[in-house]
Enzyme design. Structure first.
Site, PDB file in Angstrom:
ATOM      1  N   SER A 178       0.828  -1.203   0.000  1.00 49.20           N
ATOM      2  CA  SER A 178       0.000   0.000   0.000  1.00 49.20           C
ATOM      3  C   SER A 178       0.871   1.265   0.000  1.00 49.20           C
ATOM      4  O   SER A 178       1.594   1.505  -0.956  1.00 49.20           O
ATOM      5  CB  SER A 178      -0.974  -0.054   1.179  1.00 49.20           C
ATOM      6  OG  SER A 178      -2.040   0.841   1.007  1.00 49.20           O
ATOM      7  N   ASP A 209     -10.272  -5.896  -2.642  1.00 52.24           N
ATOM      8  CA  ASP A 209      -9.659  -4.865  -1.811  1.00 52.24           C
ATOM      9  C   ASP A 209     -10.729  -3.945  -1.232  1.00 52.24           C
ATOM     10  O   ASP A 209     -11.490  -3.328  -1.971  1.00 52.24           O
ATOM     11  CB  ASP A 209      -8.665  -4.049  -2.651  1.00 52.24           C
ATOM     12  CG  ASP A 209      -7.684  -3.261  -1.800  1.00 52.24           C
ATOM     13  OD1 ASP A 209      -8.134  -2.599  -0.850  1.00 52.24           O
ATOM     14  OD2 ASP A 209      -6.481  -3.304  -2.100  1.00 52.24           O
ATOM     15  N   HIS A 223      -7.299  -6.288   1.039  1.00 50.23           N
ATOM     16  CA  HIS A 223      -6.205  -5.344   0.855  1.00 50.23           C
ATOM     17  C   HIS A 223      -4.840  -5.881   1.295  1.00 50.23           C
ATOM     18  O   HIS A 223      -3.855  -5.789   0.559  1.00 50.23           O
ATOM     19  CB  HIS A 223      -6.526  -4.053   1.614  1.00 50.23           C
ATOM     20  CG  HIS A 223      -5.537  -2.951   1.418  1.00 50.23           C
ATOM     21  ND1 HIS A 223      -5.357  -2.314   0.205  1.00 50.23           N
ATOM     22  CD2 HIS A 223      -4.657  -2.368   2.289  1.00 50.23           C
ATOM     23  CE1 HIS A 223      -4.426  -1.390   0.323  1.00 50.23           C
ATOM     24  NE2 HIS A 223      -3.985  -1.393   1.573  1.00 50.23           N
TER      25      HIS A 223
END
Length: 252
Positions: free
Chosen positions: A94, A195, A227
């Site tokens: 991320s 996600d 995610h």
């Protein structure tokens, strides 16, 4: 008070993997992957971004910034080089993927790396701010804050996190995405199809953009995963996919 996660450094072989964690996360985001790589005789380093992994979620908002986290990334690479290692790759989950990509764009001596569930391009959704508020509430309850203090902190956090996320988006667009043409090594992309925090389709768009510029892309779509693919149902497959990729970049 509760014990906070700490960075880790697993020294094994002469091939190094740097792993960067997610926004509001810690080295624990990538510890499972780190252990898998360690078992395969890689040296693995996972630092922690400034402001993260403390008892007070406000530390991320007041001590952290995209510029600071970019400095943290550069310091992580310098730390590994000062240890004498030269065969280095870098990945990030991320937020961490944004800075891993920035490093790969700017440092021609890095042999490769890539992103896990990373919003390098604008998407149609983001639930990161809501996640941060929820995380903050849980952390404050566990901490030593009175109910009144908790309410006062939570009253200002939504505006602060929105402002910081906007700064991250600006940094990503102007300092990272704008320089994707500078990538020269095969690039790894891992993305969960379910996600819950960012728009998963961004990963496909990134693959298309990099492929169009002639860059080899090692793309993996984990259809049923959310995610945090480093710890959720995708983690076993992700570990194998990263190991396969590493063989291609290190054994040339």
């Amino acid at each position: 008070m509760f014990k906070q996660p700490t960075p880790f450094f697993f020294e094994h072989g002469d091939q190094v993997v740097i792993l960067l964690h997610a926004y509001s996360g810690s080295a624990n985001d990538v510890r499972m992957l780190g252990r898998a790589l360690e078992r395969a005789n890689y040296t693995v380093y996972a630092p922690q971004f400034t402001g993260h992994a403390t008892d007070d979620p406000r530390d991320i908002l007041t001590q952290g910034s995209p510029e600071q986290w970019w400095r943290d990334t550069q310091q992580a690479i310098s730390f590994i080089r000062q240890k004498g290692y030269t065969k280095i790759s870098i990945f990030g989950l991320s937020l961490g993927g944004i800075f891993a990509t920035a490093a790969l764009e700017r440092d021609p001596l890095l042999l490769g790396g890539g992103t896990f569930s990373s919003p390098l391009l604008p998407g149609d959704k983001s639930n990161v701010a809501a996640m941060f508020v929820k995380m903050s509430r849980a952390r404050l309850v566990k901490g030593s804050f009175t109910p009144d203090e908790q309410r006062a902190i939570l009253a200002v956090i939504p505006a602060q996190v929105t402002q910081q996320l906007q700064a991250i988006e600006l940094f990503t667009a102007t300092k990272v995405t704008a320089h994707l043409h500078q990538l020269q090594r095969p690039f790894f992309i891992g993305q969960g199809g379910r996600d819950e925090l960012i728009d998963a389709e961004v990963a496909r768009q990134l693959r298309a953009q990099l492929t169009a510029q002639g860059l080899p892309v090692d793309f993996h779509w984990y259809a049923d995963s959310g995610h945090v693919i480093t710890v959720n149902s995708a983690h076993h497959q992700l570990e194998q996919d990263v190991l396969t990729y590493l063989k291609t970049i290190f054994n040339k």
